[in-house]
Scaffold this motif. Structure first.
Motif, PDB file in Angstrom:
ATOM      1  N   GLU A 394      49.998  24.715  -4.594  1.00  0.00           N
ATOM      2  CA  GLU A 394      50.108  26.092  -5.083  1.00  0.00           C
ATOM      3  C   GLU A 394      50.166  26.123  -6.602  1.00  0.00           C
ATOM      4  OE1 GLU A 394      53.395  29.486  -4.443  1.00  0.00           O
ATOM      5  OE2 GLU A 394      52.225  28.977  -2.657  1.00  0.00           O
ATOM      6  N   PRO A 395      49.245  26.845  -7.228  1.00  0.00           N
ATOM      7  CA  PRO A 395      49.183  26.856  -8.693  1.00  0.00           C
ATOM      8  C   PRO A 395      50.383  27.559  -9.317  1.00  0.00           C
ATOM      9  CG  PRO A 395      47.636  28.439  -7.776  1.00  0.00           C
ATOM     10  CD  PRO A 395      48.180  27.657  -6.624  1.00  0.00           C
ATOM     11  N   GLN A 396      50.793  27.054 -10.450  1.00  0.00           N
ATOM     12  CA  GLN A 396      51.902  27.658 -11.195  1.00  0.00           C
ATOM     13  C   GLN A 396      51.420  28.434 -12.411  1.00  0.00           C
ATOM     14  OE1 GLN A 396      54.003  23.800 -11.659  1.00  0.00           O
ATOM     15  NE2 GLN A 396      55.722  24.807 -10.637  1.00  0.00           N
ATOM     16  N   GLY A 397      50.118  28.402 -12.634  1.00  0.00           N
ATOM     17  CA  GLY A 397      49.551  29.127 -13.757  1.00  0.00           C
ATOM     18  C   GLY A 397      48.060  29.301 -13.583  1.00  0.00           C
ATOM     19  N   ALA A 398      47.425  29.918 -14.590  1.00  0.00           N
ATOM     20  CA  ALA A 398      45.991  30.225 -14.572  1.00  0.00           C
ATOM     21  C   ALA A 398      45.668  31.143 -13.391  1.00  0.00           C
ATOM     22  CB  ALA A 398      45.151  28.955 -14.552  1.00  0.00           C
ATOM     23  N   PHE A 399      44.393  31.198 -12.963  1.00  0.00           N
ATOM     24  CA  PHE A 399      44.050  32.068 -11.828  1.00  0.00           C
ATOM     25  C   PHE A 399      43.032  31.393 -10.915  1.00  0.00           C
ATOM     26  CE2 PHE A 399      42.325  33.910 -15.866  1.00  0.00           C
ATOM     27  CZ  PHE A 399      41.031  33.420 -15.799  1.00  0.00           C
ATOM     28  N   TYR A 400      43.375  30.128 -10.543  1.00  0.00           N
ATOM     29  CA  TYR A 400      42.519  29.357  -9.653  1.00  0.00           C
ATOM     30  C   TYR A 400      43.335  28.715  -8.532  1.00  0.00           C
ATOM     31  CZ  TYR A 400      39.826  29.416 -14.020  1.00  0.00           C
ATOM     32  OH  TYR A 400      39.195  29.799 -15.176  1.00  0.00           O
ATOM     33  N   LEU A 401      42.678  28.582  -7.379  1.00  0.00           N
ATOM     34  CA  LEU A 401      43.160  27.708  -6.315  1.00  0.00           C
ATOM     35  C   LEU A 401      42.192  26.540  -6.235  1.00  0.00           C
ATOM     36  CD1 LEU A 401      44.147  30.066  -3.340  1.00  0.00           C
ATOM     37  CD2 LEU A 401      45.677  28.523  -4.566  1.00  0.00           C
ATOM     38  N   PHE A 402      42.733  25.333  -6.173  1.00  0.00           N
ATOM     39  CA  PHE A 402      41.904  24.137  -6.021  1.00  0.00           C
ATOM     40  C   PHE A 402      42.279  23.511  -4.697  1.00  0.00           C
ATOM     41  CE2 PHE A 402      40.207  19.945  -7.520  1.00  0.00           C
ATOM     42  CZ  PHE A 402      38.943  20.401  -7.880  1.00  0.00           C
ATOM     43  N   LEU A 403      41.462  23.768  -3.678  1.00  0.00           N
ATOM     44  CA  LEU A 403      41.806  23.495  -2.292  1.00  0.00           C
ATOM     45  C   LEU A 403      41.071  22.280  -1.755  1.00  0.00           C
ATOM     46  CD1 LEU A 403      41.461  27.187  -1.078  1.00  0.00           C
ATOM     47  CD2 LEU A 403      43.584  26.013  -1.696  1.00  0.00           C
ATOM     48  N   ASP A 404      41.787  21.441  -1.039  1.00  0.00           N
ATOM     49  CA  ASP A 404      41.208  20.248  -0.421  1.00  0.00           C
ATOM     50  C   ASP A 404      40.625  20.631   0.945  1.00  0.00           C
ATOM     51  OD1 ASP A 404      40.660  17.862   0.914  1.00  0.00           O
ATOM     52  OD2 ASP A 404      42.343  16.800   0.008  1.00  0.00           O
ATOM     53  N   PHE A 405      39.302  20.658   1.028  1.00  0.00           N
ATOM     54  CA  PHE A 405      38.582  20.990   2.255  1.00  0.00           C
ATOM     55  C   PHE A 405      37.976  19.760   2.905  1.00  0.00           C
ATOM     56  CE2 PHE A 405      38.807  25.442   1.188  1.00  0.00           C
ATOM     57  CZ  PHE A 405      38.550  26.120   2.368  1.00  0.00           C
ATOM     58  N   SER A 406      38.400  18.580   2.494  1.00  0.00           N
ATOM     59  CA  SER A 406      37.722  17.356   2.943  1.00  0.00           C
ATOM     60  C   SER A 406      37.825  17.124   4.448  1.00  0.00           C
ATOM     61  CB  SER A 406      38.272  16.140   2.184  1.00  0.00           C
ATOM     62  OG  SER A 406      39.659  15.977   2.409  1.00  0.00           O
ATOM     63  N   SER A 407      38.777  17.761   5.118  1.00  0.00           N
ATOM     64  CA  SER A 407      38.879  17.600   6.571  1.00  0.00           C
ATOM     65  C   SER A 407      37.685  18.217   7.287  1.00  0.00           C
ATOM     66  CB  SER A 407      40.174  18.242   7.095  1.00  0.00           C
ATOM     67  OG  SER A 407      40.139  19.647   6.937  1.00  0.00           O
ATOM     68  N   TYR A 408      36.948  19.091   6.584  1.00  0.00           N
ATOM     69  CA  TYR A 408      35.761  19.714   7.167  1.00  0.00           C
ATOM     70  C   TYR A 408      34.491  18.916   6.888  1.00  0.00           C
ATOM     71  CZ  TYR A 408      38.471  23.890   8.277  1.00  0.00           C
ATOM     72  OH  TYR A 408      39.396  24.751   8.806  1.00  0.00           O
ATOM     73  N   TYR A 409      34.602  17.886   6.061  1.00  0.00           N
ATOM     74  CA  TYR A 409      33.423  17.077   5.781  1.00  0.00           C
ATOM     75  C   TYR A 409      33.069  16.271   7.032  1.00  0.00           C
ATOM     76  CZ  TYR A 409      34.448  18.134   0.872  1.00  0.00           C
ATOM     77  OH  TYR A 409      34.693  18.766  -0.319  1.00  0.00           O
ATOM     78  N   GLY A 410      31.817  16.295   7.366  1.00  0.00           N
ATOM     79  CA  GLY A 410      31.370  15.679   8.601  1.00  0.00           C
ATOM     80  C   GLY A 410      31.170  16.701   9.702  1.00  0.00           C
ATOM     81  N   ALA A 411      31.671  17.918   9.473  1.00  0.00           N
ATOM     82  CA  ALA A 411      31.470  18.989  10.442  1.00  0.00           C
ATOM     83  C   ALA A 411      30.020  19.462  10.387  1.00  0.00           C
ATOM     84  CB  ALA A 411      32.423  20.141  10.164  1.00  0.00           C
ATOM     85  N   GLU A 412      29.563  20.043  11.471  1.00  0.00           N
ATOM     86  CA  GLU A 412      28.179  20.503  11.543  1.00  0.00           C
ATOM     87  C   GLU A 412      28.124  22.021  11.610  1.00  0.00           C
ATOM     88  OE1 GLU A 412      24.114  19.998  14.258  1.00  0.00           O
ATOM     89  OE2 GLU A 412      25.933  18.842  14.725  1.00  0.00           O
ATOM     90  N   ALA A 413      27.282  22.589  10.773  1.00  0.00           N
ATOM     91  CA  ALA A 413      27.066  24.025  10.785  1.00  0.00           C
ATOM     92  C   ALA A 413      25.753  24.301  11.509  1.00  0.00           C
ATOM     93  CB  ALA A 413      27.014  24.565   9.357  1.00  0.00           C
TER      94      ALA A 413
END
Length: 480
Positions: A394-413
């Motif tokens: 959770e960010p404490q400043g600025a106005f960005y979220l930097f989210l780890d989505f790596s659990s979705y890598y390898g998924a198929e769309a």
């Protein structure tokens, strides 16, 4: 050419008629005719020679074109080593889609969605009306530099004089000029950059022909640089350490205690300088507190503090930033600026003086914007926790979220293919959800994606619905 003309004209002579046509050098190109000229129409002969001259000109031009040297399109190795800004490229692409009628939600740019406060805009308008539209001193007006000194003293505990301030066309220019001023070509001047990093830092090092050295950080440690990692990296070649707090892209804020540990390490290396990028200093959420690196014991002499007006005062288009530091380094940056852009806009500088006059930390107008940013942060953080499979710092400043989505890598769309990395995920979300985000690979961490919440709450709610709708269509990745 003379022989071509002679052959061409003589070939038009009717059979059986004698005509003398001489183009030898002795007659300097003169033409003499025999007494039998009356057997040939002069106009007919003239027309035929004219046609042959046109043919000859065409041949000469064709020969000239065939011998034309191709333009050398090569670029300097310095430019070839630099990557284009990914955030700018994605933002431009999303803007083009919107202009083409595609309802894309743009959450890629690092730009407040608020208008510049009216009192600041009026100061710029008044500057135009009052004719304050001429060049200013290269380093900035004395009025603005004095106001910056006052701000740094009151808010950051830093003491500077106006000749230790350089006003520029944005914080990015200030950073680049600082890197160019203190680095030299080759491996002798290494620039240490914690990752995730602002996209331009490594490219600035490359523009200076210096070597960027990237130090990874962990989401479990809020993406903060670990002192021991820094300590083991620094060597006699190290010239610069670039810190950004609050951070773009993570929103992390360096606690004072951690900065003091870093300062203790820096102090042991006389050649090592620090660029402290503090452009987001006032967009910060309690209980986090901003600490200027130059305020730490022994760090004033080796710190170049970069700041500006774009984020705090929603003045991105005004292009106004500044550098504060020891006069020796600031003067060097000023030399670069004098040969590049010269001083910042006179109109923007007048507006900047008014902005700094709004009170400590930007006064009430800035605190209202920060409150809105915090509400948006809270909404998105909670929404992504509900989504599952996403790691959050959770960010404490600025106005960005930097989210780890790596659990979705390898998924198929379905109809799209395999999600391999942050870039393919962002492409999928742009295509499926019509939401523009920035892949973490642009910031040095491919496990993550960056979301800017510098957008209205209603826009973020719609974006979140679209993202959730796109993510649920992903087939589950193979479990680890």
């Amino acid at each position: 050419m003379a022989s071509l003309l002679q052959g061409s004209c003589s070939s038009t002579r009717p059979a059986g008629h004698s005509m003398g046509v001489s183009l030898d050098g002795g007659t300097s190109g003169s033409i003499s005719f025999s007494s039998q000229l009356h057997n040939l129409s002069f106009k007919s002969f003239e027309r035929r020679c004219h046609v042959q001259r046109l043919r000859m000109g065409t041949l000469v031009r064709a020969e000239s074109i065939s011998k034309q040297v191709e333009v050398d399109l090569s670029l300097s190795p310095r430019v070839n080593s630099v990557k284009p800004s990914r955030t700018v490229a994605i933002t431009d692409h999303a803007t083009a889609l919107v202009q083409a009628g595609v309802p894309v939600i743009r959450l890629a740019a690092g730009e407040p969605d608020f208008d510049t406060p009216t009192v600041i805009s009026e100061a710029g308008i008044n500057a135009i009306r009052e004719g304050y539209t001429r060049y200013t001193p290269n380093a900035g007006t004395m009025e603005l530099r004095t106001a910056i000194c006052h701000k740094l003293n009151e808010e950051n505990g830093l003491t500077y004089t106006p000749d230790q301030i350089l006003v520029s066309n944005g914080a990015k220019q200030s950073c680049l000029q600082a890197v160019l001023a203190v680095c030299s070509p080759g491996d002798e001047h290494v620039v240490i950059i914690p990752a995730p990093f602002y996209v331009s830092y490594p490219e600035m090092a490359r523009l200076a022909d210096a070597t960027p050295v990237i130090l990874p950080t962990l989401i479990s440690n809020n993406f903060l640089l670990e002192p021991e990692v820094l300590k083991s990296t620094i060597n006699e070649k190290s010239r610069l350490l670039i810190l950004c707090s609050p951070s773009n892209p993570t929103g992390s804020v360096y606690p004072k205690k951690l900065l003091e540990e870093i300062a203790n390490i820096v102090a042991k290396h006389p050649r090592l300088l620090v660029i402290s990028d503090e452009i987001y200093e006032h967009i910060i959420y309690a209980p986090a507190i901003h600490t200027s690196f130059a305020s730490l014991p022994g760090m004033w002499d080796r710190t170049l503090t970069v700041n500006g007006f774009s984020k705090t005062f929603a003045m991105t288009g005004w292009r106004l930033g500044y550098l504060a530091g020891p006069k020796h380094f600031v003067a060097a940056c000023g030399k670069i600026q004098s040969q590049a852009t010269s001083g910042a806009s006179s109109i923007s500088q007048k507006a900047g003086v008014t902005a700094l006059g709004l009170g400590c930390c930007g006064g009430e107008v800035v605190s209202m914007m920060v409150k809105a940013f915090e509400e948006r942060r809270n909404f998105l953080a909670e929404s992504f926790r509900e989504l599952g499979g996403v790691k959050i710092s959770e960010p404490q400043g600025a106005f960005y979220l930097f989210l780890d989505f790596s659990s979705y890598y390898g998924a198929e769309a379905e109809g799209y293919g395999i999600i391999k990395d942050s870039e393919s995920l962002c492409k999928y979300l742009l295509d499926k959800a019509q939401v523009a985000l920035v892949p973490g690979s642009a910031f040095g961490d491919d496990k993550c994606i960056r979301i800017s919440y510098a957008a209205s709450m209603s826009t973020l709610q719609t974006a979140m619905e679209r993202i959730k709708g796109a993510i649920v269509h992903l087939k589950a990745a193979v479990p680890n």
